[in-house]
Design an enzyme around this catalytic site. Structure first.
Site, short mmCIF file in Angstrom:
data_model
loop_
_atom_site.label_atom_id
_atom_site.label_comp_id
_atom_site.label_asym_id
_atom_site.label_seq_id
_atom_site.Cartn_x
_atom_site.Cartn_y
_atom_site.Cartn_z
N HIS A 115 108.44 98.64 26.94
CA HIS A 115 107.66 98.31 25.95
C HIS A 115 106.79 97.54 25.72
O HIS A 115 105.65 97.51 25.12
CB HIS A 115 108.84 98.09 24.76
CG HIS A 115 109.36 96.70 24.82
ND1 HIS A 115 110.54 96.36 25.52
CD2 HIS A 115 108.79 95.42 24.22
CE1 HIS A 115 110.81 95.24 25.57
NE2 HIS A 115 109.89 94.60 24.93
N HIS A 179 108.60 82.64 21.75
CA HIS A 179 110.07 83.45 21.26
C HIS A 179 110.99 83.47 22.36
O HIS A 179 110.66 83.27 23.70
CB HIS A 179 109.58 84.79 21.09
CG HIS A 179 109.19 85.87 22.41
ND1 HIS A 179 107.91 85.39 22.95
CD2 HIS A 179 109.18 87.16 22.87
CE1 HIS A 179 107.65 86.14 23.94
NE2 HIS A 179 108.56 87.29 23.84
#
Ligand SMILES: O=C(O)/C=C/c1cccc(O)c1O
Ligand SMILES: [Fe+2]
Length: 314
Positions: A115, A179
C-alpha cells in the site's frame, strides 16, 4: 524536461476506520485536487519513492534503497493488486546512473510493492497502470536504515538522471509523517515474528487477515487514547514540511535516533519525501505548497500533502 512533485502520507486504514466526515471530506478534496493536477500534467514517467512494510522486502536481503525494473503490487488492505507498467530498460539505466554517482542502490526485476506505493499511485493517478512508473523502495521500517542525507543524495542523483531523459516527469514521495503503527521490530522479536520479518513473503490469507485485524484494533485503541504507540507530533510534522519547502539541506542534521524519538518508528517514511524533494532540487530552485496537514489518530498518521515545481515552471 519538466518535473512536478507530489508528496503525501498514506494509510491502509482509510476505508476501514475513518475520521469524522468533515476531516475525511477534506482529505478526499485534497486527494482529488492532487489527482486533477497530475492528470492535467499528463506525465510521461512517474517515479514513486515509497517504503514497504514487510510485504516485498524482508531481512533475508534488506537493501537501504532499491529501484524496481519490474514490479507487482500485492494488494494489501484495500490497495489495488497487479503489475506496474515499469519501463525496465530505463529503470536499469537509472540504477547505473545512480551507482555512477557513488550512491549504492539495488535493482530488482521482481519487486513487490504494498500500500505504501500502490495507494499513492491510486490516489494521484486513478490506478496502478495509468502512466509508466518506476518504483524506488526506501527502507523506512527495518533498522539499520540509511541516513536522511543519503536519501536526499539518492533523490538528487535520480533527479539528475531524470533531467537528462528529457521526459515530462512526476516524482512522488509516499509516507510519514509522525506515526507508529504496530509494525514489529526484529530486535527482541519472538522466533515466530522474527521468521516473518526475515522471510514472510506471500503469507496465507489467514495470516494477512490477522495482521490487518491487529492494525485496525491498534488504530481503535490509539484513537481512544488507550495505546502505548508513539503519539503523533504535529509540531514536528509541520517543521518537517517547512524544511521540505525551504530548507531541504537541513534534513542532513536529522539523525535516525532523533526521528524515532520525535516522530515514532514509522516516521522514517519521511525519507520518501526527502528523496522526492532531492530529485526535484536537481532541476534547480523550486516552489512548494503545503496543501494539507492534520494529525489523524484513526489512521495512525500525521497526515500531510505537498506539491511543488521548479520556480521557472511555477
Ligand atoms: O503495514 C501495515 O500493516 C500497516 C501500515 C500502516 C499503518 C498506519 C499508517 C501507515 O502509514 C502505515 O503504513
Ligand atoms: Fe506506511
Amino acid at each position: 524536461m519538466p518535473i512536478r512533485l507530489e508528496c503525501l502520507s498514506h494509510t491502509p486504514l482509510q476505508g476501514y476506520f475513518d475520521p469524522a466526515p468533515d476531516v475525511l471530506n477534506e482529505v478526499e478534496r485534497v486527494q482529488a485536487a492532487a489527482r486533477e493536477r497530475v492528470l492535467a500534467y499528463d506525465p510521461e514517467l512517474v517515479v514513486v519513492f515509497a517504503p514497504d512494510h514487510y510485504n516485498g522486502f524482508f531481512y533475508d536481503l534488506m537493501p537501504p534503497f532499491c529501484i524496481g525494473a519490474a514490479a507487482d503490487s500485492i494488494g494489501d488492505y484495500k490497495s489495488l493488486a497487479g503489475p506496474l507498467p515499469v519501463p525496465g530498460a530505463l529503470a536499469r539505466d537509472m540504477a547505473e546512473s545512480v551507482l555512477a554517482a557513488d550512491i549504492d542502490v539495488a535493482l530488482s526485476y521482481r519487486m513487490q510493492v504494498d500500500h505504501g506505493c500502490a495507494q499513492a499511485l491510486e490516489v494521484l493517478t486513478g490506478g496502478l497502470d495509468r502512466f509508466p512508473v518506476i518504483p524506488v523502495f526506501i527502507n523506512s521500517v527495518a533498522p539499520p536504515m540509511a541516513t536522511l542525507r543519503r536519501a536526499r543524495l539518492l533523490g538528487e542523483a535520480i533527479g539528475r538522471f531524470l533531467e537528462r531523459t528529457g521526459k515530462r516527469v512526476l516524482v512522488i514521495g509516499s509516507g510519514g509523517i509522525s506515526h507508529e503503527p504496530p509494525v514489529p521490530l526484529l530486535a527482541g522479536a519472538s522466533d515466530e515474528v522474527a521468521q516473518r520479518l526475515i522471510a514472510g513473503r506471500n503469507p496465507t490469507p489467514e495470516g494477512r487477515a490477522a495482521r490487518q485485524a491487529r492494525t485496525l484494533a491498534a488504530a481503535k485503541s490509539f484513537t481512544a487514547g488507550d495505546s502505548g504507540l508513539h503519539p503523533l507530533n504535529p509540531e514536528w510534522d509541520l517543521a518537517f514540511m517547512d524544511k521540505m519547502a525551504s530548507e531541504l539541506l537541513a534534513v542532513d542534521g536529522m539523525t535516525n535516533d532523533a526521528i524515532t524519538r520525535d516522530g515514532g518508528r514509522s516516521a522514517h517514511e519521511i525519507r520518501a519525501w526527502v528523496a522526492a524533494f532531492g530529485a526535484l532540487s536537481a532541476y534547480g530552485p523550486y516552489r512548494a505548497t503545503n496543501d494539507f496537514y492534520r494529525p489523524i489518530p484513526e489512521w495512525i498518521a500525521g497526515f500531510g500533502a505537498m506539491h511543488a515545481a521548479p520556480v521557472a515552471a511555477a
